[in-house]
Motif scaffolding. Sequence first.
Motif, PDB file in Angstrom:
ATOM      1  N   PHE A 103       0.838  -1.442  -0.042  1.00 20.00           N
ATOM      2  CA  PHE A 103       0.296   0.523  -0.111  1.00 20.00           C
ATOM      3  C   PHE A 103       0.683   1.406   0.236  1.00 20.00           C
ATOM      4  O   PHE A 103       0.640   2.215  -0.866  1.00 20.00           O
ATOM      5  N   SER A 104       1.912   1.285   1.174  1.00 15.81           N
ATOM      6  CA  SER A 104       2.363   2.561   0.648  1.00 15.81           C
ATOM      7  C   SER A 104       3.449   3.057   0.282  1.00 15.81           C
ATOM      8  O   SER A 104       3.958   4.082  -0.915  1.00 15.81           O
ATOM      9  N   ASN A 105       3.260   1.437  -1.652  1.00 18.04           N
ATOM     10  CA  ASN A 105       4.591   1.754  -2.394  1.00 18.04           C
ATOM     11  C   ASN A 105       3.840   2.069  -3.707  1.00 18.04           C
ATOM     12  O   ASN A 105       3.617   2.996  -4.824  1.00 18.04           O
ATOM     13  N   LYS A 106       2.856   2.228  -3.268  1.00 18.00           N
ATOM     14  CA  LYS A 106       1.366   3.343  -4.487  1.00 18.00           C
ATOM     15  C   LYS A 106       1.482   4.574  -5.070  1.00 18.00           C
ATOM     16  O   LYS A 106       2.279   5.254  -4.196  1.00 18.00           O
ATOM     17  N   LYS A 107       1.955   4.971  -5.827  1.00 18.31           N
ATOM     18  CA  LYS A 107       1.570   6.175  -6.354  1.00 18.31           C
ATOM     19  C   LYS A 107       0.572   7.023  -6.056  1.00 18.31           C
ATOM     20  O   LYS A 107      -0.234   6.568  -5.363  1.00 18.31           O
ATOM     21  N   SER A 108       0.837   8.134  -6.077  1.00 15.98           N
ATOM     22  CA  SER A 108      -0.285   9.699  -5.273  1.00 15.98           C
ATOM     23  C   SER A 108      -1.197   9.521  -5.541  1.00 15.98           C
ATOM     24  O   SER A 108      -0.729   9.105  -7.346  1.00 15.98           O
ATOM     25  N   ASP A 109      -2.251   9.654  -6.350  1.00 13.87           N
ATOM     26  CA  ASP A 109      -3.137   9.733  -6.393  1.00 13.87           C
ATOM     27  C   ASP A 109      -4.160  10.904  -6.197  1.00 13.87           C
ATOM     28  O   ASP A 109      -3.761  11.558  -5.160  1.00 13.87           O
TER      29      ASP A 109
END
Length: 291
Positions: free
Chosen positions: A62-68
């Motif tokens: 989850f923490s590695n997901k890109k900004s949205d």
Amino acid sequence: MKENDYNTTMKVSYASIIINFILSAFKFIAGIIGKSSAMISDAVHSLSDVLSTIIVIIGIRFSNKKSDDTHQYGHERFESIATLFLSMILLVTALGIGYTGTSKIIDGINGNIKVPTLIALIASIISIIVKEWMYQITKKVAKKVNSSALLADAWHHRSDALSSIGSLIGIVGAQMGLPILDPIMSIIICLFILKVALEILIDSIYKLVDKACDEKTIEKMTILINNIDGVLKLDLLQTRLFGSKIYVDVEVSVDKNKTLEESHRIAHLIHDDIENNFINVKHCMVHVNPK
């Protein structure tokens, strides 16, 4: 987190799950056959590491997901949330081990305690070697990818290795005519795990409440900014931890006679130097005050 670092983290985590599961089963069987409450407690600790590593995997994913659009500053705090859960698991595990050890001591007072056998001794030695090796590998990867959750998982391995040392002492003591020493070591293991759990808990909370960086990091940033050509004075330096990352806000005074382009160049130098020299900094915001 870079893709290569992410893949390495996942490989280490999956390997950790497999090894911990096998080791936990082995120690549990050895504890039952060898009549060692400390070894059974140690097995429960290893089994909790399986769950903790699963939480690490979820948190890092989850923490590695890109900004949205709904998380414009990124998802790094999911890793801190995962670390918070890890500390809770350790706390519960420690209390369970403490309860088991206390029960065995009461049994010992009543004359019902059993002396551990050779298989429990062998299991504790194997556990010490394997868990210390897992600690060293996981810690190395955690520092490389700057993951607090993975580092917490590494300390789970280290605490397991140390608790196995406690089991070893307890088993040897019991075989030398002090059977009460085995459950007493379970209590000591409980206290050690509680200490580690509280340290991890405090660290994860700090990263969720915008705590500032340590004084050493702030001092290095201050020196770097003051040495940039065109900076008359550092007016403000604020930092906040955002999961494993750092956000920095800077205000500096510059000559009011400088052009907008020159002032922008100074601000850009500060921005680039901060982000290039401090790898954990995700973003640096710079404001220029004319003086």
